[in-house]
Design an enzyme around this catalytic site. Structure first.
Site, PDB file in Angstrom:
ATOM      1  N   LYS A  80       0.821  -1.256   0.171  1.00  0.00           N
ATOM      2  CA  LYS A  80      -0.163  -0.002   0.024  1.00  0.00           C
ATOM      3  C   LYS A  80       0.980   1.422   0.040  1.00  0.00           C
ATOM      4  CE  LYS A  80      -2.127  -1.179   3.959  1.00  0.00           C
ATOM      5  NZ  LYS A  80      -1.640  -2.382   4.296  1.00  0.00           N
ATOM      6  N   ARG A 125      -9.637   0.852   8.617  1.00  0.00           N
ATOM      7  CA  ARG A 125      -9.003  -0.751   8.971  1.00  0.00           C
ATOM      8  C   ARG A 125     -10.006  -1.498   9.791  1.00  0.00           C
ATOM      9  NH1 ARG A 125      -3.364   0.361   8.725  1.00  0.00           N
ATOM     10  NH2 ARG A 125      -1.837  -1.154   9.095  1.00  0.00           N
ATOM     11  N   ARG A 135      11.385  -6.061   4.976  1.00  0.00           N
ATOM     12  CA  ARG A 135      11.229  -4.652   4.799  1.00  0.00           C
ATOM     13  C   ARG A 135      12.253  -3.752   5.561  1.00  0.00           C
ATOM     14  NH1 ARG A 135       5.418  -1.981   5.024  1.00  0.00           N
ATOM     15  NH2 ARG A 135       5.325  -2.615   7.329  1.00  0.00           N
ATOM     16  N   ARG A 146      11.231  -1.913  11.250  1.00  0.00           N
ATOM     17  CA  ARG A 146       9.989  -1.316  12.238  1.00  0.00           C
ATOM     18  C   ARG A 146      10.090  -2.632  13.380  1.00  0.00           C
ATOM     19  NH1 ARG A 146       5.243   0.354   8.403  1.00  0.00           N
ATOM     20  NH2 ARG A 146       4.231  -0.667   9.951  1.00  0.00           N
ATOM     21  N   ARG A 195      -0.427  -9.102  13.286  1.00  0.00           N
ATOM     22  CA  ARG A 195      -0.761  -8.252  12.620  1.00  0.00           C
ATOM     23  C   ARG A 195      -1.760  -8.814  11.564  1.00  0.00           C
ATOM     24  NH1 ARG A 195       4.358  -5.228  10.453  1.00  0.00           N
ATOM     25  NH2 ARG A 195       2.782  -3.696   9.279  1.00  0.00           N
TER      26      ARG A 195
HETATM   27  P1  AMP Z   1       0.821   0.425   8.886  1.00  0.00           P
HETATM   28  O1  AMP Z   1       2.043   1.477   9.066  1.00  0.00           O
HETATM   29  O2  AMP Z   1      -0.288   0.972   8.181  1.00  0.00           O
HETATM   30  O3  AMP Z   1       1.237  -0.584   8.885  1.00  0.00           O
HETATM   31  O4  AMP Z   1       0.696   0.858  10.489  1.00  0.00           O
HETATM   32  C1  AMP Z   1       1.280   0.606  11.671  1.00  0.00           C
HETATM   33  C2  AMP Z   1       0.371   0.352  12.609  1.00  0.00           C
HETATM   34  O5  AMP Z   1      -0.158   1.385  13.365  1.00  0.00           O
HETATM   35  C3  AMP Z   1      -0.634  -0.675  12.805  1.00  0.00           C
HETATM   36  O6  AMP Z   1      -0.116  -2.058  12.951  1.00  0.00           O
HETATM   37  C4  AMP Z   1      -1.610  -0.493  13.818  1.00  0.00           C
HETATM   38  O7  AMP Z   1      -0.874  -0.669  15.189  1.00  0.00           O
HETATM   39  C5  AMP Z   1      -1.519   1.122  13.679  1.00  0.00           C
HETATM   40  N1  AMP Z   1      -2.431   1.821  12.730  1.00  0.00           N
HETATM   41  C6  AMP Z   1      -2.175   2.335  11.387  1.00  0.00           C
HETATM   42  N2  AMP Z   1      -3.411   2.602  10.826  1.00  0.00           N
HETATM   43  C7  AMP Z   1      -4.382   2.210  11.831  1.00  0.00           C
HETATM   44  C8  AMP Z   1      -5.827   2.385  11.542  1.00  0.00           C
HETATM   45  N3  AMP Z   1      -6.443   2.641  10.820  1.00  0.00           N
HETATM   46  N4  AMP Z   1      -6.498   1.813  12.737  1.00  0.00           N
HETATM   47  C9  AMP Z   1      -5.752   1.137  13.720  1.00  0.00           C
HETATM   48  N5  AMP Z   1      -4.597   1.137  13.966  1.00  0.00           N
HETATM   49  C10 AMP Z   1      -3.760   1.591  12.876  1.00  0.00           C
END
Ligand code: AMP
Ligand code: ZN
Length: 211
Positions: A13, A88, A122, A155, A166
């Protein structure tokens, strides 16, 4: 353009969003990036969110909805946006629908095995946010960002234990959005394993049909 990219962690994404923002000049709205920025700044919100993020859990709806509302109100979003990682959950989708309407949702389909392989390899640039992969998208100099030479990092939530959690969280809380947006008639399925250029081309096709 009011677009959203949906898919499991590691579906690409962020990578695809970055290709599209270069091409169309609209902002990428990533709740993950917004949350990581809050963690880095050490704000109250950031400290609260960090516990969930490190465990691979979702941050509570109320927090991310507040963040995205604030972001969508900024002037650069007037000409459109690409949502990456939001919504999400169904409550998040409902909250979004009260602020704005999406024109298309691109679902990047990727297998679990591929997700684990991608996330564990990554590496990201803490300085500019560029995304690499030790095998698939290697930087020119190992461990250094091509753009600014910063040391690449892994990360915390890209470590094996958090990755598995996740994926479970994704299946339980985010997969229902696929049916939700299909029923709304705006879901576009794209093979997320087709390679960055092919996936970008497929996304461009979707965008050309909505503009
Ligand atoms: P990402 O970079 O999109 O993979 O997000 C990293 C982490 O941020 C996720 O594993 C969640 O803990 C949190 N996070 C990001 N976007 C959301 C969302 N829309 N709702 C809830 N938690 C989020
Ligand atoms: Zn960089």
């Amino acid at each position: 353009m009011r677009l959203m990219l949906l898919g499991p962690p590691g579906a690409g994404k962020g990578t695809i969003a970055k290709k599209l923002i270069d091409k169309y000049g609209v902002p990428q709205l990533s709740t993950g990036d917004l949350l990581r920025a809050a963690v880095k700044e050490g704000t109250t919100l950031g400290l609260e969110a960090k516990k969930f993020m490190d465990a691979g859990e979702l941050v509570p709806d109320k927090i991310v909805i507040g963040l995205i509302k604030e972001r969508l109100a900024q002037r650069d979003c007037a000409k459109g946006f690409i949502l990456d990682g939001f919504p999400r959950t169904l409550p998040q989708a409902q909250a979004l629908a009260e602020i704005t309407s999406l024109q298309a949702v691109i679902n990047l389909d990727v297998s679990d095995e591929e997700v684990v392989a991608r996330l564990s390899g990554r590496r990201t640039c803490p300085q500019c946010g560029a995304i690499y992969h030790v095998k698939n998208i290697p930087p020119k100099t190992p461990g250094k960002c091509d753009k600014d030479g910063a040391d690449l990092i892994q990360r915390d939530d890209d470590k094996e234990e958090a990755i598995r959690n996740r994926l479970t969280v994704y299946r339980r809380q985010t997969v229902p959005l696929i049916d939700h947006y299909r029923a709304a008639g705006i879901l576009q399925e794209v093979d997320g394993a087709a390679g960055v250029d092919n996936v970008t081309a497929a996304a461009v096709k979707v965008i050309e049909n909505i503009r």
